[in-house]
Every structure is written in structure tokens, then in C-alpha cells.
Scaffold this active site. Structure first.
Site, PDB file in Angstrom:
ATOM      1  N   TRP A 359       0.837  -1.205   0.000  1.00  0.00           N
ATOM      2  CA  TRP A 359       0.000   0.000   0.000  1.00  0.00           C
ATOM      3  C   TRP A 359       0.868   1.251   0.000  1.00  0.00           C
ATOM      4  O   TRP A 359       0.385   2.357  -0.253  1.00  0.00           O
ATOM      5  CB  TRP A 359      -1.020  -0.005   1.147  1.00  0.00           C
ATOM      6  N   GLU A 490       1.017  -1.485  12.945  1.00  0.00           N
ATOM      7  CA  GLU A 490       1.091  -2.953  12.989  1.00  0.00           C
ATOM      8  C   GLU A 490       1.512  -3.477  14.364  1.00  0.00           C
ATOM      9  O   GLU A 490       1.656  -4.684  14.539  1.00  0.00           O
ATOM     10  CB  GLU A 490       2.049  -3.458  11.895  1.00  0.00           C
ATOM     11  N   LYS A 602       3.630   2.112  15.919  1.00  0.00           N
ATOM     12  CA  LYS A 602       4.720   1.931  14.968  1.00  0.00           C
ATOM     13  C   LYS A 602       4.791   3.078  13.969  1.00  0.00           C
ATOM     14  O   LYS A 602       5.859   3.567  13.626  1.00  0.00           O
ATOM     15  CB  LYS A 602       4.525   0.609  14.234  1.00  0.00           C
ATOM     16  N   GLN A 603       3.648   3.464  13.448  1.00  0.00           N
ATOM     17  CA  GLN A 603       3.624   4.540  12.450  1.00  0.00           C
ATOM     18  C   GLN A 603       2.244   5.193  12.497  1.00  0.00           C
ATOM     19  O   GLN A 603       1.319   4.650  13.090  1.00  0.00           O
ATOM     20  CB  GLN A 603       3.891   3.981  11.059  1.00  0.00           C
TER      21      GLN A 603
END
Lengths: 768, 768
Positions: A359, A490, A602-603
Site C-alpha cells: 500500500w 502494525e 509503529k507509524q
């Protein structure tokens, strides 16, 4: 930073001095690619030290049997592997019968590499003293032609410095290669034909299972000083190898040079039976041009790329080098001329991860390609997904979805899923949203609605169907919920109601409905065609509406923020600054369960939604969510800092924005993650571009107009970037006092600067 | 049911007629074991059709390198594999130089297998006509001695029926074997010594990595009719093979018989240098006894087992056969004499799953062994975990726990974790609870507190520590929560606040505190020793108290039930009866994400808590929870029906209880799960016993007294079972009119029958 041997330079990547420990890292950093093929910066001559040999051909992959600990229903049987391709760059060198090998020779002096990003070539030079006492000076220049993308050229010269010597140069091609990354040590390639014809050699090979046919070829010519010489070579050949060994007695300080051209013809582009002819033809063409002309074409091609893509930074050479390194490698990886290709996470610099498309392409790369190239390039990226629509529908069917609902794969090469962790493969479904968003983004930027009419709506319908079927009604919430997902973060798996996923799901359905409505009104023939093809009923549209209007969003009244997921507030919300340094990155130090129940992100997750849909939220809302989530974010994805940089800049927090920018722009050059030897992080490089253009430059498209809110980090004197907007190139130059706009085009362009409308006339500098 | 070829019989498992398709299933069903070794029911003579060869030695395993798709921090590097051991049962047979092979001969008639569970032997007989036209009658009887558990014996006889024939019998031992189940096709065994001495042969082998040394041995004698004959054999031997080939001319209708004994001596029980001597010694001992005496000892051993473990069922021969099959295989697998061993999920009948010890042992098996054997057996099962305490502490440390907290592995052979799915390995932590519960259960049943004082408390402390550290404080709930777990229902992963897990966590801490208190008062020396060893402080005890007193339990006011987990009510609660038949079992038809977001429950979860802690809840609460959860339960674990059967019986729902009982008792005999060819489901067999004794019989221990609430399924005339309670054996015989109790012991025994106190005098039948 974990390395600092790369010398700061505006336009080049430079390494000086030989250190075997750096060979693998430099093998990645100095990689070459031309969109069609690429290779790590391996030495032409033999090297017996630790190295990672890699050559890659775009779109040529192998379906390696999936490796898994415990099988789950729905896992893909095969995993498309990036495939190490035959080596055509090799030139064995012997000096008085001793092999030249930098790992075993007595000493190496003046070793230098330069990757010239402005002109697209890679040079290496050194002086080596062999065990036999002969010192040779070696210089090699290599490039992969952008103009003739089946071929690369090498100029390789050897000069004995302290004596005359018998020097043998043995150019070869070798298809006896294996993958670094392989699940079951299967054989991937089979060679079936080796042909030597005059000074040309060809090996035909095919990949097992996928049956890609590739002809690897080469041709060379030899010079002593400026004079071309004819030498009778000793030829070697077998099924996987062909070489010509040219030996000459070279006087002290005279230079023995070989010009080698080589590359691949592939049955993706030629008839399988014509691969040798095609190779002959490209060799003849480039032979006629000669090395120097081919190189000057190369310089021109790169000059054209930089003309519409360069970013300059004044007053910070390391930042300048970093951003150009990113733009350079993005262009080496993908040039957008072939809609069967995509932007692999490691490009042509390594094999890790497999597959080529994540993605990342839609969420991070399309903005870069859209703004630095003509719009056909971004359209090709959209076409790629359109061409995989049927496979995405089959993928969804495997998971129990029906009636043409599509779930695009998490990782893919040919449309089939390549990933096999249930929490990702089956649950990180937000990827579907980014694919729909890219369609919207393309239309917003280009103003070209034809893609949606011709192809995009079919994709939007299949994605809307997926979301409607994936949502379930919760009698507790009296809303539609989306259970069991993994969001962009994630570090949480199998959570309920990830806000970002629910939000983009709702948006996808609404956007599909809105486009159905528009096409129904404005493109009646297309409407009938699409309706018929998609077998869409009013009842189904009503069910979409029902879900999108009643989507549930987790929200905390106490914190006045949308919650990343239902259970987020059950966590102990200790911030990242409380984490001991020696436990970071946590993904290298903590067991997975501990990461999952931690609050660490994580992000960008909720903030990814605020980035995509910024118009839906006020600045105050953004600030509240940024203040809540960023302190919990460990940025352990290379895709994290860029989005945060853009948002921090929007909030006027330039120091923080700059700090995030630094973490992305030299990620590989400084090897922040201690893994550059495995290859480069190509897709996150587009995020770096985004940090400058959308972050510092504040570039947006609002109501079909480019809009800017320029800011500049205090560490810089000035910076500039270019935007290819609807076939005109606007150059923006930002310094501390003002911003200058200059248009390379034919029509006046209305833009917004800090929300003020300004008209730019072509070739007329405007200062704001 | 997926097979019905097994003939109903009270005491035997019988197959008639030869069908190659059934060879692998029968290979599992007719398996033999004696606690120390075991083997699938492979043919002695050559068989070239599809078969699954398997011989196993208790406690001899191999650490196969873990296979995994995507590595996570904390995964174990190695996975202890159940190891296929050298074959000692083989006897090659040739008739006029043609190999006897049931897969290739002209015809097979009168093929019959019988596994005599009463006496512990396996018989096979048939008449085969070879391609050469000779018809032979073959009969073989085999057993693994319980009395001399390093040896097994075979009587194998061949009678030519239509002609005289030259018959060769070639007994052999073979260590050139591989595993069906192996991650990387590594070699597991290395043989280093083959010795032939007279009529005996020995092969010494060792396992790679684990370095278990095993001597495989055999000895044979030959008869024609009743007369022993001496034949000079042809000997073959190499590193992994030894055989004696005896050939004789056998007249029509005369019988050529070989008596073969063989087995293993292992350095787990002998000095490594003395394995051959030990083998010699056991061969001499059993030679002196002879086949018939050895067999009569075998009958006696099994008679002793049945004396304290038999269950009879009158009026339902299939149910009778089923329960005896379960009791028989449990006893073949584990006899409780060696605390280094445990109850492998497939016993000695297959290799699947690897490891030997799951929470099945504590949750499902201990009650059976406790009630049918002397209490040292259950104590050995507890010792097993005590001996692994240090490994469990190290396991917890890998996941970030400190200060002596222990997490017992999900699957283990030697104390180290063997599993590698994060949602199980790291998150299915309730297993720790079952290990503590078994300690409580042992004390409740035996009244013997010494185990807790000597060893158990150390385990309880380490487990309490784990729970205290694993719980986190939720400011939202103002309670301690346990995030990111998998409960007994493995069809939900990474959920928050699994009620069962939270409940047993709280109970573990309380039970540890309670025992610390008791030992402090009653065993001061031990208290000091334990306190010192465990480095326990008052502050730590307070932190336990804090967590246990403020544990959070998800609860639904609307349904008035405890919720399986926080998000359970977000699911669409469609019941199992709405599931299409063709989609069941869902674990074979649905992708994992779909299973996870469904409301379907694999096995008792909340109800497992109601089973363990039934005194904590009223009958009305049980009924409400049973009504809520059972209709959502798919029972796709072999461990599910038994608990539901016990609870249904308690609720007086005998039809339902009986239906659940049927699903467990003939699971393997009727091959409900289409997997019996891989081996039997040993641990769930104990659940079948539980269904009768605790379910129908209503057996409990209340205040140190046995208590019963007998019920009987309407399908049965009567049933009986026996309980070894504190060294006296109570026999309970239930029929529709009354229940009879008879005590084999020396002291009066007070029991409760339907909560009424009754005194049973030894050898005095009491009817209630």
C-alpha cells in the site's frame, strides 16, 4: 546514525578508502537501476570477501512455495520472490596470472566510489598491489541506459604502475546464480541455450514455474591507450556461463581498457523465440552509438528527470545529498512507462520482503510520481491495480466474501497475495482504502475524470462491496463495527474498530456512491456498461448507504480524541520518552505480546487519517490528536516520520518537522536501522519528498488549484522544488524572507499562497 | 462418523477383511504401548502399500530447528520433535523366494486384527495367495511387556496351505528411519555400532543434538509345529541394519513359527557404555521366561490395571468398547512411574504436534490418573512441572518478566517452549493457571499436603508472580486488566480480559497467598527455606493482593453473564445451528480472520472456569452461562465435549450430556475428525472418562469426602466405575433404579450421595 563514511556532496554519493566491512552496505547504496533492470554495486572483478551479489529484472519473479510455521486456511500457496537474475557485469582480471581480488591482494590505495546522481553513472577507482608485487590502477565506469533500457555499459581499465605485466580481461555472463532470499532452496532458473557469436555471447534461461524467458547477453571491445586492438580470446562456455579471455602484455603506465555492454532481453517485451535477435539488435544499436555517445544520452535522460523533479537545499549539504539520493533511487526503480510494474520496497537493491507492491505505492509514492512526471505515470500505477481487480476479487472470495467484493493483497507481484501472517494478510485490510484514495487523489491532482469513468469506478465498487460485507452490525453499539483488524499501526493486531480503518471504509463507500451518482448523470453509456458488468442493484447500494451512515467510531470523551481502537484506553499510556534507550527499537528487543499490549505506535494510524482527510478536521482537532498520539509513537516504520513531518509543519512546529525530516532523508545513507546491507528503503524515499513539498512547502490541491503555505527550517538558507501540475512545471523557491514562483508552461496558473489567490504567468518570477 | 469397520465388542478392537485404504487408520487404532515405548500397528512383514511406519521411545526427542514464516522476538529456536525410533518388529518373509507383501499378493482372505484390551496384546491373521500360487496362513501375536518394559514379544507363524514351500523368515532391526514430521529434513539419528552375537543382534544409535543413546536389540527362536529347530541363518549387517535369514522347507499344512523379542535400552535408564549389557540382560531374563510366561505376566499386569480403572456399561456395546479403548490407550501411553515423562497428545501412535506436554495434562488427564492409580502417579505429573520450574522462569524472562515469574510453555518436552505462533506461545497464558489448579486438585483429592510444602508452593509463587506482572492497571476501568491474551477458546486471539484467564489469574494469586499463610503457620522451617529461595518480600505480597483484589471481569448486564472477553458483545451472536453443514468444521472451511470475528467458540472457555470453580457459582448461574455460551460453541477441539457433558449432566440435561459423551468416546474409533491415520487423540481420552465419572456419576471431592450425584443415560441399562480414593478402591454401580457402592479397602469410608452422608464399610455392598 550507524555509518558516516559517505562524503557530503551536492550531487554525488562518494566513498573513499577500502574497507571490506563496508562492501555490502555500499553494494546497496551505489546500486544502479533504469526501471527495467538493476543491480547492486558489485565489483566487476572477482571478490572473495563477504558480499551480496544481486542483479534484478523488473517483473521477473518466482513463486516460491510459502514457508509457514502453522498453516491457516486462506494463506497463499506461493510467494512471489524478487529473483536474482543472471550476472552480466562480471570481468575477471588477472595480472601475471594472479587474479585481481581486493580481498586477497597486498594493499588497496586510493579506493574511491562515486555515484553521480546528476548524470546517472557509477565510477570506481583504486590502486591495488597484488601478491606478486604488481601494482595496478583500475578505473571503472558503469551505467544502465535509460534510453535503451535493455542494456548497460561498462568502461573498465587497468594500468600497471610499477612494471609491465601480462593482463587478462575476461568479460563473462553467468546464469548460475541463486537467491539470498529463498524459502526452500529450490532452483529458480534453468538455462537452456548458450551461444557465442564473434565477440557476442548469449545465454537463454527461463524461470521455473513462471516460465519467464530471458536472454542475457554481452559484447566487448578492447583498447590499449586510445587504440582499439583486436585480440583473439580464449572462449569458455557451458550451459550457465560464457566468457572471452583476452590477454595482452601491457607496458608500465599504459592502460588496457575494455568496453563491455550487456543486459537482458525478456519475453515480457519480445517474442520468446526472438530473444537472441532482439539482443543482437540492441547490441548493434548501442555498438553504433559507442560508449561515449551512450553515456551522453544517459546524462541527457537524467537531466530531463531532474528538470521536473529536483529539489535544492541551500546551506545544508547533507540534507541536499539526502533528498537527491531519494529522488535518484525512486527514478532508478520506477519510471512509470510500464503499467505491469510497480515500486518494490527494495527496488533493484536487494531481495528482502519479496513481492513488489504494498500500500506504500498508493499512500506514499503516487504523490511523488504524480507531481514530478507527466500524469500517465500515476495513471499507470492506477492501471496496475485495475488490471489486478479480478485477482483481488478472487482473493476476497478465499476469505468468504461474495458478489465481486475485492480485497487487494497486502503484498503482490502479479495480483496474488504474497504475505502469510493472518494478522496482516487477512486483517490489515485498510490497504483497500489507500487504493481507493489514490484514485481520488489522482483526480484531485490532475483534474482528469476519464480514469474513473473508464476503469476507476469498477475498482471503487469492488472495494465498497468489500467494506459493506466486512462490517457487522453491533447490537451493543447500534452501529456497524469492523472487528478483527490490524491498522496502519502494525503494533496492534486483531483489534476492533480501528478508527482509521472504519473511517476510510466509510469514505470508500461514500466516494463510490458519489461517483456512481456522477457517472449516472454525466456518462450514461459508461454507467450502463459498468452497472451491467458489476451487476449492481439498488438494494445493494442501499446496503452500502446503511453501513456508511451508521459506521461506529471509537471516541474518548475524557481525552476528546478518536481512539485508535476500542481497547486503546485499557492500555497504560506511558509515553515513548519513558522507554529505556537500550530497549529501542522495541521490535528488536521485546517479544510480540509485549509490543501488542503496549501503547506504542509503529507509524501514523489515527494521524494517517488526519493526513489523508485533513479537510475533514479543524486545525485544533489535528493538534489535539497529534498531541495525544505522537508521544506514543516509536516511528519504527520507515513510513512514519514523513507523515508526522507534514503534520508537524502544518501545526507550525518546524523544529519537530525538521527532526522528523532528518529521520527519513538519510535513513539509508546513514544506515539508521542497521540494515542497509540488505538493500535500500525505496518506498519511504517518496515520503521524504512529501516532507519537503507537502510539509515545508505546504503544497496541496484545493478546488483544482495548487496551494502553498511555505515554511522553512531555520537550519536551511533556502530550498526549491518543482511541481508538474497539469502539464506545466511550477518551480517554488523558498527562503526565509520570501517565496518565489516561476512557471515553465504556456498558460497562466492560479495558485493559492497562504490561502491568497495569485496568478502566475509563464516565465515570470513572482515573489510572495 | 467417518468409518465404521471396527466391530463392536466389549473387550476387543476388531477389524475383519483387508483393505489397503484402512492400513494407516488401523495403524493408529491398533497401536501398542507400555509407557516406555510404543509403536503403530505396522505389519512385521514387508508392505509396499501406503503406510505410516512409527516406533517411539518415551522421552527420546529431537530439537528440530523451528520453522516459521515470519520470525517474532521470543520464538523458541528449537522445537522438540517426537522421534521415530529404530524398528525392531520387522520380519521379512519369503515363500519360494517371493516376498510376502499384502499389497502385491494375488489375494488376501480372512484378514483379521484384534487388539485385546483386557489382556494387552494384538493379534493379526490372514491367508494370502502369492503371485507364485502358494497360499499361506499367517498368524502373529505381539505385545509390549508392562512388566519388563524394555522388551516386546512377537509370535509369528506361517503355514503353507496348498503345497510345501521353502519359507524364509528374516527377523531384523533397522535404525535407518526418518520422521514423517520434520521441519527441515535434517537427519535425526546416527548409528555407530552394530553387533551380532549368536542369535542376538544389537544396533547402537544416538540422536543428533540431544545425544540420547539407544541400543535396539532382538533375539529369535524357531519352531516347526511344536518343535524347536536350529537353523543356520544367513546374517546381514551394516551400520543401520542387522538380520538373520532362516530358511526351511515347510510341508503343506505344517506351521513355521518364529518367536522374536526385541526392544530398546536407553541411556536415560542405563549407563551409556552399558547399553548392550543391559540389552543382553533383558534378553536373558525374558528368554528364561519364554513367550507364554511373558504373555501371562502381561495379562496379569493388565488385569491389575483394569481392577482399579475399568468402567463397565451395560446395554450399549459401542459405548462400552469406546470407554475401554480410551482407558486402554491412556494406560499404554503413561503409567506414571517416571516423572520425566508425560502424556503426549498422540502417545506412541503418531508424531503430529511434537512436544509431549500441553495444559491437557493438568486440566484433563490428572483427574483420570489420580482416581485410577495410586497417588504417586499424579504426584509424578506434578513433579514434572516442578522440575521444569527453572525453564519456565527463563521462558518468562524471554518475554520480559522478572524476579522469578514463571510462564510454563504451551507445549514442551524438556521444559523449553516448542510452539511458535505468537497468539498461542506468548498469549495463551491461561495454561499457567491449570498448572496451579492441578496442585490444588491433587491436594483436594488426596488430602496430602506434603507436595505443596516440599515443592508446590515454589511453583505457586512463580505463577502468582507472573500474573501480578502480567496484569496492568487500567485507569479507564480503575481495575487491573489482562490485555492481549488467547483464552481456552483459541478461536479468539489477542483479546483483552478473557474472563477465564482473569478469573484463574486471580485465583492463582489468592491460592498462593493462602498457602504461604498456611505454611508460615504450620511449617515454619519450610517457610523460611521457601521464602529465602524465592526472595519473597512483604511488598511483593502486597502487590499480589492489590492485583487480585482489583481484578477486572467483563460482564454483561443485559445478558447477566460474564463475558468471554471485552469485545464479545460487539460480535453478531448467531448460534451454531444457523451454520450451514457444509461449512463445518469451520476451521477447515473459513479463513482465520472470519473465525476470529465470529462468535463461535472452539471449546469451553467461560464454562471451563465454571467447571474448575463450580463451587464459586450457583446452579442458576451455571445454567444461565451454559445457555448463553453452549449454543455458540462448535466443539472443534477434542477437549470440548467432555467439559460440556459434565456440566450438562450437572444441569440434569441427560440427553445433551449423553450426546456430548458420544462425541468424545468414539472420536478415534469412528474417526469423527478424519485424521485418525495421523495417530490417536490421547489426552482427550481422559475427558471421556471424566464425562462418565464426573458427569454421569457426579463424582466430586467435597471437604475431603467423595461425593456422588449419580444419573444414567436412558440408552444404558447400567454402568460402573471405580475410584482409588486415598488407597481404597470404591466401586460405583449405577442403574436406573439405584446406585450400589462397594469398597475394596480396610477402613470405613464416608461419602456423600446426593449430598447425604453415607458410610461404606469394606466389602459390604450398599445400595442407595
Amino acid at each position: 546514525m550507524n555509518q558516516d563514511y559517505i562524503q557530503p556532496d551536492d550531487w554525488s554519493i562518494i566513498e573513499e578508502g577500502f574497507d571490506p566491512v563496508r562492501v555490502q552496505a555500499s553494494g546497496s547504496l551505489f546500486s544502479l537501476g533504469n526501471g527495467a533492470m538493476g543491480q547492486r554495486a558489485n565489483f566487476e572483478e572477482q571478490y572473495s570477501g563477504p558480499s551480496f551479489q544481486g542483479s534484478y529484472i523488473a517483473g521477473v519473479y518466482y513463486p516460491d512455495k510459502t514457508r509457514v510455521g502453522w498453516w491457516k486456511n486462506g494463506y497463499p500457496e506461493y510467494f512471489a520472490k524478487v529473483l536474482n537474475a543472471p550476472n552480466w557485469i562480471g570481468i575477471n582480471v588477472t595480472v601475471n596470472a594472479e587474479a585481481l581480488d581486493l580481498f586477497t591482494c597486498k594493499s588497496v590505495k586510493y579506493f574511491k566510489r562515486e555515484l553521480n546522481m546528476k548524470e546517472g553513472w557509477y565510477k570506481r577507482s583504486f590502486e591495488a598491489t597484488l601478491q606478486n608485487g604488481i601494482t595496478v590502477k583500475v578505473k571503472s565506469i558503469r551505467f544502465l541506459s535509460l534510453k535503451h533500457d535493455e542494456v548497460g555499459a561498462i568502461q573498465y581499465s587497468v594500468t600497471p604502475l610499477n612494471n609491465s605485466a601480462s593482463i587478462a580481461l575476461e568479460p563473462y555472463i553467468d546464469s548460475g546464480i541463486t537467491n539470498e532470499d529463498s524459502n526452500w532452496d529450490d532452483q529458480f532458473w534453468e538455462s537452456y541455450d548458450t551461444l557465442i557469436e564473434g565477440d557476442k555471447a548469449f545465454i537463454q534461461s527461463r524461470t521455473l514455474k513462471t516460465n519467464f524467458n530471458v536472454c542475457t547477453f554481452m559484447q566487448s571491445e578492447l583498447f590499449v591507450e586510445q587504440e582499439r586492438i583486436q585480440l583473439k580470446p580464449i572462449e569458455h562456455s557451458n550451459t550457465t556461463f560464457a566468457s572471452f579471455r583476452y590477454t595482452a602484455e601491457i607496458s608500465q603506465n599504459k592502460t588496457f581498457t575494455i568496453y563491455k555492454r550487456g543486459g537482458y532481453t525478456v519475453d515480457r517485451n519480445h517474442d520468446k523465440a526472438q530473444l537472441i535477435e532482439a539482443a543482437q539488435s540492441i547490441l548493434n544499436t548501442t555498438d553504433a552509438l559507442g560508449f561515449n555517445k551512450l553515456l551522453s544520452l544517459q546524462k541527457q535522460s537524467w537531466s530531463d528527470i531532474w528538470d521536473s523533479a529536483d529539489i535544492t537545499i541551500l546551506g545544508d549539504v547533507r540534507a541536499q545529498q539526502g533528498i537527491r539520493f531519494n529522488i535518484f533511487h525512486l527514478n532508478q526503480t520506477y519510471l512509470g512507462t510500464d503499467s505491469r510494474l510497480n515500486i518494490g520496497p527494495k527496488g533493484f537493491t536487494g531481495e528482502k520482503y519479496g513481492g513488489s507492491t504494498y500500500w506504500d505505492t498508493e499512500a506514499y509514492c503516487i504523490p511523488f510520481y504524480m507531481a514530478t512526471k507527466n500524469q500517465q505515470v500515476a495513471r499507470n500505477l492506477l492501471n496496475y491495480r485495475y488490471n489486478h481487480l479480478q485477482k483481488a476479487i478472487e482473493n476476497a472470495e478465499k476469505l468468504g466474501f461474495k458478489n465481486g467484493a475485492a480485497l487487494y493483497p497486502m503484498v503482490t507481484m502479479n495480483g496474488e497475495e504474497c504475505h502469510n501472517e493472518w494478522e496482516i494478510t487477512f486483517e490489515e485490510i485498510h490497504r483497500n482504502g489507500a487504493i481507493a484514495f489514490a484514485i481520488y487523489n489522482f483526480y484531485r491532482f490532475t483534474g482528469d475524470y476519464s480514469y474513473i469513468v473508464e476503469k476507476g469506478l469498477e475498482v471503487l465498487i469492488a472495494i465498497a462491496r468489500f467494506w459493506q460485507q466486512r462490517a457487522t452490525f453491533s447490537t451493543k453499539q447500534k452501529k456497524y463495527v469492523i472487528l478483527g483488524v490490524t491498522g496502519p499501526n502494525e503494533y496492534e493486531n486483531n483489534i476492533n474498530n480501528n478508527w482509521y480503518t472504519n473511517y476510510i471504509a466509510q469514505w470508500c463507500i461514500r466516494y463510490a456512491l458519489q461517483n456512481i451518482e456522477r457517472i449516472k448523470k454525466e456518462y450514461q453509456t459508461d454507467y450502463t456498461r459498468i452497472l451491467h458488468k458489476a451487476k449492481l442493484s439498488v438494494a445493494e447500494l442501499n446496503s452500502w448507504q446503511e453501513v456508511s451512515e451508521n459506521m461506529y467510531f471509537p471516541y474518548s470523551r475524557e481525552h476528546d480524541v478518536y481512539l485508535q481502537q476500542d481497547g486503546f484506553l485499557d492500555k497504560e499510556l506511558t509515553t515513548v520518552d519513558e522507554l529505556p534507550k537500550e530497549e529501542r527499537p522495541i521490535n528488536q528487543h521485546w517479544s510480540w505480546d509485549r509490543i501488542l499490549r503496549s501503547p506504542y505506535i509503529k507509524q501514523a494510524d489515527v494521524l494517517q487519517g488526519f493526513y489523508f482527510f485533513e479537510d475533514h478536521f479543524t486545525l485544533e482537532e489535528l493538534e489535539r490528536h497529534f498531541n495525544f498520539y505522537e508521544p506514543l509513537t516509536v516511528h519504527e516504520s520507515s513510513l512514519s516520520p514523513c507523515v508526522h513531518s507534514v503534520l508537524a509543519a502544518k501545526l507550525g512546529r518546524m523544529d519537530q518537522a525538521y527532526e522528523f525530516y532528518l529521520r527519513t532523508s538519510r535513513l539509508d545513507l546513514d544506515d539508521y536501522n542497521k540494515e542497509v546491507h540488505e538493500g535500500l528503503h525505496i518506498t519511504s524515499m517518496a515520503g521524504t519528498w512529501m516532507s519537503i513539498v507537502e510539509g515545508f512547502g505546504g503544497m496541496r490541491v484545493k478546488d483544482s488549484k495548487l496551494s502553498f503555505a511555505p515554511r522553512i527550517p531555520k537550519q536551511w538558507e533556502a530550498y526549491s522544488f518543482k511541481i508538474n501540475f497539469r502539464d506545466q512545471i511550477l518551480k517554488i523557491n523558498v527562503c526565509h524572507n520570501d517565496t518565489k514562483f516561476e512557471l515553465d508552461g504556456t498558460k497562466d496558473l492560479e495558485i493559492l499562497v497562504n490561502d491568497k489567490l495569485i496568478t502566475i504567468t509563464p516565465h515570470n518570477l513572482v515573489t510572495v
